[in-house]
Motif scaffolding. Structure first.
Motif, PDB file in Angstrom:
ATOM      1  N   UNK A 293     -88.085  32.935 -14.485  1.00  9.07           N
ATOM      2  CA  UNK A 293     -88.111  34.185 -15.245  1.00  9.07           C
ATOM      3  C   UNK A 293     -86.728  34.844 -15.244  1.00  9.07           C
ATOM      4  N   UNK A 294     -86.148  35.034 -14.067  1.00  9.43           N
ATOM      5  CA  UNK A 294     -84.832  35.693 -13.981  1.00  9.43           C
ATOM      6  C   UNK A 294     -83.701  34.714 -14.272  1.00  9.43           C
ATOM      7  N   UNK A 295     -83.907  33.434 -13.991  1.00  6.85           N
ATOM      8  CA  UNK A 295     -82.930  32.364 -14.142  1.00  6.85           C
ATOM      9  C   UNK A 295     -81.681  32.542 -13.282  1.00  6.85           C
ATOM     10  N   UNK A 296     -81.731  33.442 -12.313  1.00  6.20           N
ATOM     11  CA  UNK A 296     -80.605  33.590 -11.396  1.00  6.20           C
ATOM     12  C   UNK A 296     -80.733  32.559 -10.286  1.00  6.20           C
ATOM     13  N   UNK A 297     -79.598  32.059  -9.843  1.00  5.45           N
ATOM     14  CA  UNK A 297     -79.673  31.034  -8.822  1.00  5.45           C
ATOM     15  C   UNK A 297     -78.376  30.857  -8.080  1.00  5.45           C
ATOM     16  N   UNK A 298     -78.307  29.729  -7.394  1.00  3.03           N
ATOM     17  CA  UNK A 298     -77.125  29.320  -6.659  1.00  3.03           C
ATOM     18  C   UNK A 298     -76.614  28.050  -7.321  1.00  3.03           C
ATOM     19  N   UNK A 299     -75.294  27.903  -7.342  1.00  2.00           N
ATOM     20  CA  UNK A 299     -74.667  26.791  -8.039  1.00  2.00           C
ATOM     21  C   UNK A 299     -73.594  26.172  -7.154  1.00  2.00           C
ATOM     22  N   UNK A 300     -73.404  24.895  -7.297  1.00  2.00           N
ATOM     23  CA  UNK A 300     -72.337  24.179  -6.613  1.00  2.00           C
ATOM     24  C   UNK A 300     -71.496  23.538  -7.705  1.00  2.00           C
ATOM     25  N   UNK A 301     -70.201  23.810  -7.683  1.00  2.00           N
ATOM     26  CA  UNK A 301     -69.312  23.406  -8.778  1.00  2.00           C
ATOM     27  C   UNK A 301     -68.190  22.521  -8.252  1.00  2.00           C
ATOM     28  N   UNK A 302     -68.024  21.383  -8.903  1.00  2.00           N
ATOM     29  CA  UNK A 302     -66.905  20.481  -8.639  1.00  2.00           C
ATOM     30  C   UNK A 302     -66.123  20.359  -9.932  1.00  2.00           C
ATOM     31  N   UNK A 303     -64.893  20.836  -9.920  1.00  2.00           N
ATOM     32  CA  UNK A 303     -64.016  20.631 -11.067  1.00  2.00           C
ATOM     33  C   UNK A 303     -63.231  19.355 -10.802  1.00  2.00           C
ATOM     34  N   UNK A 304     -63.602  18.312 -11.502  1.00  2.00           N
ATOM     35  CA  UNK A 304     -62.950  17.018 -11.332  1.00  2.00           C
ATOM     36  C   UNK A 304     -61.653  17.045 -12.136  1.00  2.00           C
ATOM     37  N   UNK A 305     -60.556  16.769 -11.457  1.00  2.00           N
ATOM     38  CA  UNK A 305     -59.253  16.821 -12.120  1.00  2.00           C
ATOM     39  C   UNK A 305     -58.617  15.447 -12.282  1.00  2.00           C
ATOM     40  N   UNK A 306     -59.104  14.479 -11.503  1.00  2.00           N
ATOM     41  CA  UNK A 306     -58.521  13.140 -11.545  1.00  2.00           C
ATOM     42  C   UNK A 306     -59.638  12.124 -11.337  1.00  2.00           C
ATOM     43  N   UNK A 307     -59.613  11.047 -12.100  1.00  2.00           N
ATOM     44  CA  UNK A 307     -60.689  10.057 -12.009  1.00  2.00           C
ATOM     45  C   UNK A 307     -60.805   9.442 -10.614  1.00  2.00           C
TER      46      UNK A 307
END
Length: 148
Positions: A104-118
């Motif tokens: 309903x609220x769609x709020x959550x926790x997120x884990x983010x990986x910004x991949x910069x090199x293969x």
């Protein structure tokens, strides 16, 4: 200004999902009729902006539920293909894992990986998860994505 283009939109003008159901018909066709030499993947998200009527790509995003942490899923050929497209576009590439307990609220926790090199794909292991992924709360992820 709310666009009047005949597409399904909410009161603020944001696009809404018309069917709330993923259509896999073409995916099934592709798997059934094309040979094993033909690979395809869907791109989860292309984050873009419209500036002066021009579409400006900002990032490609691979999104998965937070329990998906195994290398075979996060660093697959599909993920590498999308990463390579991001590089060719000159945009950022993110893998975002999410835990959204309340639909309903769609709020959550997120884990983010910004991949910069293969090469990072080869270095990743679930044991080293926290070296690759940064944890974000809802407002922090909003800030990251809106700041692209």
């Amino acid at each position: 200004m709310v666009l009047r283009d005949g597409l399904t939109r909410d009161a603020t003008g944001k696009r809404t999902d018309k069917t709330n159901k993923r259509d896999l018909t073409f995916s099934k066709w592709h798997r059934k009729f094309l040979s094993r030499k033909c690979y395809a993947t869907d791109i989860d998200f292309l984050e873009y902006r419209i500036e002066n009527g021009e579409i400006i790509p900002k990032a490609l995003i691979e999104a998965k539920q937070s329990h998906v942490r195994q290398k075979k899923y996060l660093c697959s050929a599909n993920t590498k293909a999308v990463f390579n497209i991001a590089k060719k576009l000159g945009v950022r590439f993110f893998i975002i894992l999410y835990d959204i307990p309340d639909e309903e609220s769609l709020e959550g926790t997120f884990w983010v990986w910004e991949v910069k090199d293969e090469g990072e794909f080869e270095e990743y292991s679930q044991r080293r998860f926290n070296e690759f992924f940064m944890e974000y709360i809802n407002d922090e992820l909003i800030e990251l994505l809106e700041g692209l």
